[in-house]
Design a protein around this motif. Structure first.
Motif, short mmCIF file in Angstrom:
data_model
loop_
_atom_site.label_atom_id
_atom_site.label_comp_id
_atom_site.label_asym_id
_atom_site.label_seq_id
_atom_site.Cartn_x
_atom_site.Cartn_y
_atom_site.Cartn_z
N THR A 33 0.86 -1.20 0.00
CA THR A 33 0.00 0.00 0.00
C THR A 33 0.89 1.23 0.00
OG1 THR A 33 -0.12 0.11 2.41
CG2 THR A 33 -1.88 -1.09 1.31
N GLU A 34 0.38 2.29 -0.56
CA GLU A 34 1.11 3.56 -0.48
C GLU A 34 0.16 4.70 -0.82
OE1 GLU A 34 3.92 2.57 -3.93
OE2 GLU A 34 3.78 4.74 -4.14
N VAL A 35 0.61 5.92 -0.46
CA VAL A 35 -0.07 7.12 -0.92
C VAL A 35 0.84 7.76 -1.95
CG1 VAL A 35 -0.88 9.43 -0.27
CG2 VAL A 35 -1.30 7.47 1.25
N ASN A 36 0.29 8.04 -3.14
CA ASN A 36 1.04 8.75 -4.18
C ASN A 36 0.47 10.16 -4.25
OD1 ASN A 36 1.93 9.83 -6.71
ND2 ASN A 36 2.43 7.77 -7.41
N GLU A 37 1.17 11.09 -3.62
CA GLU A 37 0.67 12.47 -3.51
C GLU A 37 0.55 13.11 -4.89
OE1 GLU A 37 -0.62 14.04 -1.11
OE2 GLU A 37 -0.01 12.96 0.69
N GLU A 38 1.53 12.83 -5.76
CA GLU A 38 1.51 13.45 -7.09
C GLU A 38 0.27 13.00 -7.88
OE1 GLU A 38 4.82 12.37 -9.59
OE2 GLU A 38 4.61 14.17 -10.81
N GLN A 39 -0.06 11.70 -7.77
CA GLN A 39 -1.25 11.18 -8.47
C GLN A 39 -2.53 11.47 -7.68
OE1 GLN A 39 -1.24 9.75 -11.53
NE2 GLN A 39 0.98 9.79 -11.79
N GLY A 40 -2.38 11.82 -6.40
CA GLY A 40 -3.56 12.12 -5.58
C GLY A 40 -4.36 10.90 -5.20
N VAL A 41 -3.67 9.78 -4.95
CA VAL A 41 -4.37 8.53 -4.62
C VAL A 41 -3.73 7.79 -3.45
CG1 VAL A 41 -5.24 8.08 -6.97
CG2 VAL A 41 -2.99 7.21 -6.30
N ARG A 42 -4.60 7.08 -2.74
CA ARG A 42 -4.16 6.06 -1.79
C ARG A 42 -4.44 4.74 -2.50
NH1 ARG A 42 -5.88 3.63 3.43
NH2 ARG A 42 -8.07 4.04 3.01
N GLU A 43 -3.49 3.81 -2.46
CA GLU A 43 -3.66 2.62 -3.29
C GLU A 43 -3.21 1.35 -2.59
OE1 GLU A 43 -0.93 4.27 -6.38
OE2 GLU A 43 0.05 2.33 -6.16
N ALA A 44 -3.78 0.25 -3.04
CA ALA A 44 -3.40 -1.08 -2.55
C ALA A 44 -3.17 -1.98 -3.76
CB ALA A 44 -4.51 -1.67 -1.68
N MET A 45 -2.06 -2.73 -3.73
CA MET A 45 -1.75 -3.66 -4.81
C MET A 45 -2.05 -5.08 -4.33
SD MET A 45 -0.61 -1.73 -7.29
CE MET A 45 0.46 -2.60 -8.47
N LEU A 46 -2.79 -5.82 -5.15
CA LEU A 46 -3.14 -7.22 -4.86
C LEU A 46 -2.53 -8.06 -5.98
CD1 LEU A 46 -5.33 -5.34 -3.51
CD2 LEU A 46 -6.92 -7.23 -3.78
N ARG A 47 -1.59 -8.91 -5.64
CA ARG A 47 -0.91 -9.71 -6.65
C ARG A 47 -1.79 -10.89 -7.04
NH1 ARG A 47 2.45 -13.96 -7.52
NH2 ARG A 47 4.40 -13.64 -8.70
N VAL A 48 -2.07 -11.03 -8.33
CA VAL A 48 -2.95 -12.12 -8.79
C VAL A 48 -2.14 -13.30 -9.32
CG1 VAL A 48 -4.83 -12.75 -10.35
CG2 VAL A 48 -4.79 -10.48 -9.31
N ASN A 49 -1.12 -13.02 -10.15
CA ASN A 49 -0.32 -14.12 -10.74
C ASN A 49 1.04 -13.60 -11.18
OD1 ASN A 49 -2.56 -13.31 -13.08
ND2 ASN A 49 -0.47 -13.47 -13.89
N GLY A 50 1.98 -14.53 -11.31
CA GLY A 50 3.26 -14.23 -11.94
C GLY A 50 3.10 -14.25 -13.45
N THR A 51 4.05 -13.63 -14.15
CA THR A 51 3.97 -13.52 -15.61
C THR A 51 5.24 -14.07 -16.25
OG1 THR A 51 4.80 -11.26 -15.45
CG2 THR A 51 2.42 -11.54 -15.57
N SER A 52 5.13 -14.41 -17.53
CA SER A 52 6.21 -15.10 -18.24
C SER A 52 7.44 -14.23 -18.47
CB SER A 52 5.67 -15.61 -19.59
OG SER A 52 4.91 -14.61 -20.24
N ASP A 53 7.36 -12.94 -18.20
CA ASP A 53 8.55 -12.08 -18.32
C ASP A 53 9.26 -11.91 -16.98
OD1 ASP A 53 6.77 -10.51 -16.96
OD2 ASP A 53 6.99 -8.75 -18.23
N GLY A 54 8.84 -12.69 -15.97
CA GLY A 54 9.46 -12.60 -14.65
C GLY A 54 8.82 -11.58 -13.73
N GLY A 55 7.76 -10.92 -14.19
CA GLY A 55 7.04 -9.95 -13.38
C GLY A 55 5.77 -10.55 -12.79
N ALA A 56 4.78 -9.73 -12.61
CA ALA A 56 3.51 -10.19 -12.03
C ALA A 56 2.39 -9.27 -12.51
CB ALA A 56 3.58 -10.18 -10.52
N THR A 57 1.18 -9.77 -12.36
CA THR A 57 -0.01 -8.97 -12.66
C THR A 57 -0.76 -8.71 -11.35
OG1 THR A 57 -0.21 -9.93 -14.87
CG2 THR A 57 -2.13 -8.80 -13.99
N TYR A 58 -1.14 -7.46 -11.16
CA TYR A 58 -1.78 -7.01 -9.93
C TYR A 58 -3.14 -6.38 -10.24
CZ TYR A 58 3.07 -7.03 -8.20
OH TYR A 58 4.35 -7.39 -7.86
N LEU A 59 -4.00 -6.36 -9.24
CA LEU A 59 -5.09 -5.40 -9.20
C LEU A 59 -4.60 -4.23 -8.39
CD1 LEU A 59 -8.07 -7.80 -8.37
CD2 LEU A 59 -7.36 -6.96 -10.62
N GLN A 60 -4.83 -3.03 -8.89
CA GLN A 60 -4.43 -1.82 -8.18
C GLN A 60 -5.71 -1.07 -7.79
OE1 GLN A 60 -2.96 1.53 -10.55
NE2 GLN A 60 -1.22 1.72 -9.17
#
Lengths: 142, 142
Positions: A33-60
């Motif tokens: 979780t974080e607050v991004n003051e520049e974007q004006g949002v409080r946010e939570a990241m929920l990791r759903v799955n890993g991806t074939s490029d070594g990253g992951a896909t999230y719901l934000q």
């Protein structure tokens, strides 16, 4: 080169209630979780799955911290729902430049700071068939 | 158990134009097209990345074939944009039943046929913080 769906950005009125919905309904847990003051949002990241490029896909999940933020105005106009989609790339600068040369409006002159220290930019939804589209390069730490 | 983002469903007025945009702007290629008469759509699937559960994440571009289809009515009201998100699961029947027991309205009594022979159902967006949410179990062939 865009190598994954990095996240789906979902605007909500109340972050805690929405996080609780995603946890209790689907079992997704918050990994950041974080607050991004520049974007004006409080946010939570929920990791759903890993991806074939070594990253992951999230719901934000995004709650505006100011009514006059981009997400705040969008929410007032549209109500809760999918706000944007984000593609992951190792090179947000290069991809944004190449896409801009094709006539798609890139919203930032230089990439800005996104979630978890990433570097992000956005493409104008009117140039992308109605989809607000983010390009994101993860921080090396994530 | 939901193990991946299976796809993001994007409604558009003209499938060919929108496919051309995603190809020329990002390099995404169509891996499958079909007409789903029951859903009233002509659709193209663009594979973005593989996922850690052995599946993949796609963009699903949707053009209504009838104005009175669900996507046709949505498009008339909202214009082009993200129509729904879909989670992949090995057991759409079990997950839909479990989610329904938590008070979320499941739109089909039994899963119906989705893209590439998958079995799908939808959750009511008003019960999901504004997000029309699909659950999908891929066909064993895909």
């Amino acid at each position: 080169m865009l190598t994954r769906i990095d996240h789906i950005g979902i605007a909500c009125h109340d972050l805690d209630t929405t996080v609780a919905f995603y946890r209790s309904t689907y079992g997704f847990e918050v990994c950041h979780t974080e607050v991004n003051e520049e974007q004006g949002v409080r946010e939570a990241m929920l990791r759903v799955n890993g991806t074939s490029d070594g990253g992951a896909t999230y719901l934000q999940l995004l709650e505006p911290v100011r009514e006059d933020s981009a997400v705040g105005k969008w929410l007032a106009r549209n109500g809760e729902g999918v706000h944007h989609i984000a593609f992951g790339t190792p090179d947000v600068d290069g991809d944004a430049a190449a896409i801009g040369e094709k006539g798609v409006r890139v919203l930032y002159e230089e990439p800005r700071t996104g979630t978890m220290g990433s570097r992000i930019t956005f493409l104008h939804p009117k140039d992308c068939h109605g989809v607000l589209t983010e390009l994101v390069t993860s921080s090396p730490e994530h």
